[in-house]
Write an enzyme that holds these catalytic residues in place. Structure first.
Site, short mmCIF file in Angstrom:
data_model
loop_
_atom_site.label_atom_id
_atom_site.label_comp_id
_atom_site.label_asym_id
_atom_site.label_seq_id
_atom_site.Cartn_x
_atom_site.Cartn_y
_atom_site.Cartn_z
N LYS A 188 -8.90 14.05 -0.61
CA LYS A 188 -9.26 15.03 0.48
C LYS A 188 -9.75 16.15 0.05
O LYS A 188 -10.54 16.82 0.39
CB LYS A 188 -7.63 15.17 1.09
CG LYS A 188 -7.28 13.88 1.94
CD LYS A 188 -6.10 14.42 2.69
CE LYS A 188 -5.70 13.28 3.56
NZ LYS A 188 -4.28 13.53 4.26
N SER A 195 10.42 -2.17 -6.74
CA SER A 195 9.84 -0.84 -6.31
C SER A 195 11.26 0.04 -5.90
O SER A 195 12.22 -0.54 -5.73
CB SER A 195 9.12 -0.97 -5.06
OG SER A 195 9.03 0.48 -4.36
N GLN A 201 8.55 17.26 1.19
CA GLN A 201 9.36 15.99 0.65
C GLN A 201 8.94 15.87 -0.84
O GLN A 201 7.76 16.07 -1.47
CB GLN A 201 8.77 14.76 1.48
CG GLN A 201 7.26 14.48 1.41
CD GLN A 201 6.59 15.24 2.67
OE1 GLN A 201 7.04 16.32 3.08
NE2 GLN A 201 5.63 14.53 3.51
N GLY A 246 0.87 -1.13 -0.14
CA GLY A 246 -0.21 0.09 -0.18
C GLY A 246 0.78 1.09 0.08
O GLY A 246 2.07 1.21 -0.31
N TYR A 252 9.23 -3.58 3.46
CA TYR A 252 8.89 -3.48 2.30
C TYR A 252 10.08 -3.33 0.99
O TYR A 252 10.07 -4.39 0.10
CB TYR A 252 7.85 -2.56 1.79
CG TYR A 252 7.29 -2.24 0.31
CD1 TYR A 252 6.49 -3.39 -0.25
CD2 TYR A 252 7.84 -1.39 -0.53
CE1 TYR A 252 5.83 -3.24 -1.40
CE2 TYR A 252 7.22 -1.37 -1.84
CZ TYR A 252 6.29 -2.22 -2.10
OH TYR A 252 5.68 -2.27 -3.42
N CYS A 266 11.64 1.44 -3.62
CA CYS A 266 11.98 1.51 -2.16
C CYS A 266 13.07 0.65 -2.05
O CYS A 266 13.59 0.31 -1.00
CB CYS A 266 10.76 0.86 -1.48
SG CYS A 266 9.31 2.19 -1.18
N ARG A 292 8.82 13.74 -4.65
CA ARG A 292 8.54 12.37 -5.34
C ARG A 292 8.27 12.54 -7.08
O ARG A 292 7.89 13.80 -7.30
CB ARG A 292 7.44 11.40 -4.86
CG ARG A 292 7.55 11.25 -3.44
CD ARG A 292 8.55 10.04 -3.13
NE ARG A 292 8.27 9.68 -1.78
CZ ARG A 292 9.03 10.17 -0.63
NH1 ARG A 292 9.70 11.52 -0.81
NH2 ARG A 292 8.87 9.56 0.29
N ALA A 310 -0.17 8.71 -2.34
CA ALA A 310 -0.22 10.13 -2.26
C ALA A 310 -1.31 10.73 -3.30
O ALA A 310 -1.98 11.58 -2.97
CB ALA A 310 1.11 10.80 -2.18
#
Length: 377
Positions: free
Chosen positions: A211, A129, A231, A90, A160, A131, A233, A204
């Site tokens: 939102k 990923s 931050q 997620g 992860y 990550c 990305r 995000a």
């Protein structure tokens, strides 16, 4: 780069009930592939997209934590092409608080590699990923874009990221020792319609769209941002992702992990501004500084994909966000409807999806050049 495409070849998409998997199945069917098997542990009514032209295996029989299921799905499919997208994953709010669950996905990857080796597959694609990259190289918002070599020396995202890096090595060694032709892509933040948009596993772009939409329709013109919003990305639109997956997998001579992501770097504050502009609203911002926020900055260096394939993900973030916002707004209104203010303030226990069905129409590909719970991807 040369490639070969056989539309009679069996195709297995692991995680086909998830966000990326559902889009990939749609693209493979559209391209004329005749035998597409879509597998996911969620029951069919929990899939993000169900394509009736595919063979759909859901529920307990689609749980690839079971070695028996992996073998059953691969039985009689010698020479198949496997897309391994299934994982427990997620957004940052999930992976920072469910590290053991994320690590357990290594069982799916390992067992599918074993089953693929046993029957003799043609290709095995693995979705890794960004990550996996060394955290020391991601401490500044003005980050230097990450090259493939920056995964080592290893210091990936705890949980992860380690699972992804380990599984990359498994793919490499199954290629070296057993001849299983693997292809590995390191995804950088994929977003788009037909994905998770609430419930804790959303990423995000979807969270911010939701939102903004909720603020607009409830009249509560405020938005909470995780961290200080500075931050950074890059975010890749889903059609760029599926194009890259197919391109990598079909290529004859590429075996090393490769970045698959946009190089359009933005801050989270800028991402909120894009969603506000699309929604035609400006919100009061508050910042939750103790919320999960991941590394300070991350971007994709696309030098190698450009050199290898003469292409890189090129959908502008603004265009892709417009498509994503429109779809989430439709879903939000369908769920909360009249009296949205009262309903939307209630605790959310949904994972952001409705009863799966074949999409009436495929999300349009955003145009333009850049300079932007699922238990399966």
């Amino acid at each position: 780069m040369a490639s070969r495409i056989d539309r009679n070849q069996p195709i297995i998409v692991c995680g086909g009930g998830g966000f990326i998997g559902g889009h990939l199945v749609a693209e493979l069917l559209k391209a004329g592939h005749k035998t597409v098997v879509s597998v996911d542990k969620k029951p069919l009514d929990g899939w993000y997209q169900v394509h009736r032209e595919a063979t759909n295996i859901g529920g307990p029989k689609g749980d690839l934590m079971s070695m028996d299921n992996c073998r059953r799905i691969m039985k009689g499919r010698s020479g198949a092409k496997v897309f391994q997208l299934a994982a427990d994953m997620g957004g940052m709010g999930f992976i920072e608080t469910h590290k053991a669950e994320c690590m357990l996905s290594v069982l799916i990857n390992t067992q599918m590699l074993v089953a693929a080796k046993e029957v003799g597959v043609d290709r095995f694609f693995y979705s890794s990923s960004a990550c996996v990259y060394n955290a020391d190289k991601q401490k500044n918002a003005d980050v230097t874009a990450l090259k493939e070599e920056d995964a080592y020396p290893a210091m990936p995202e705890d949980g992860y990221g380690w699972e992804k890096l380990f599984s990359e090595r498994m793919c490499r060694h199954f290629l070296e020792d057993f001849g299983v032709e693997s292809r590995v892509a390191r995804f950088h933040n994929v977003y788009g319609p037909f994905g998770t948009w609430e419930g804790g596993r959303e990423k995000a772009p979807a969270a911010i769209c939701r939102k903004v939409i909720a603020a607009k329709h409830t009249g509560k013109h405020q938005i909470e941002i995780w961290g200080d919003g500075e931050q950074t990305r890059s975010f890749m639109y889903i059609t760029d992702c599926t194009k890259g997956i197919r391109m990598f997998t079909d290529a004859d001579k590429w075996f090393e992990p490769l970045n698959l992501g946009s190089s359009e770097l933005v801050s989270i504050n800028q991402l909120v501004s894009i969603a506000e502009e699309i929604g035609g609203i400006t919100l009061e911002r508050t910042y939750k500084l103790d919320a999960p926020k991941g590394v300070r900055g991350r971007n994709s260096d696309n030098t190698l994909i450009q050199q290898t394939f003469g292409w890189e993900p090129d959908t502008r973030l603004r265009d892709g966000m417009a498509q994503t916002y429109a779809w989430i707004e439709q879903e939000w209104l369908a769920k909360y409807g009249p009296g949205a203010s009262k309903k939307a303030s209630a605790p959310v226990r949904s994972n952001g999806k409705h009863k799966a069905s074949k999409p009436k129409s495929k999300p349009a590909r955003a145009s333009g050049k850049k300079k932007a719970k699922a238990r399966s991807r």
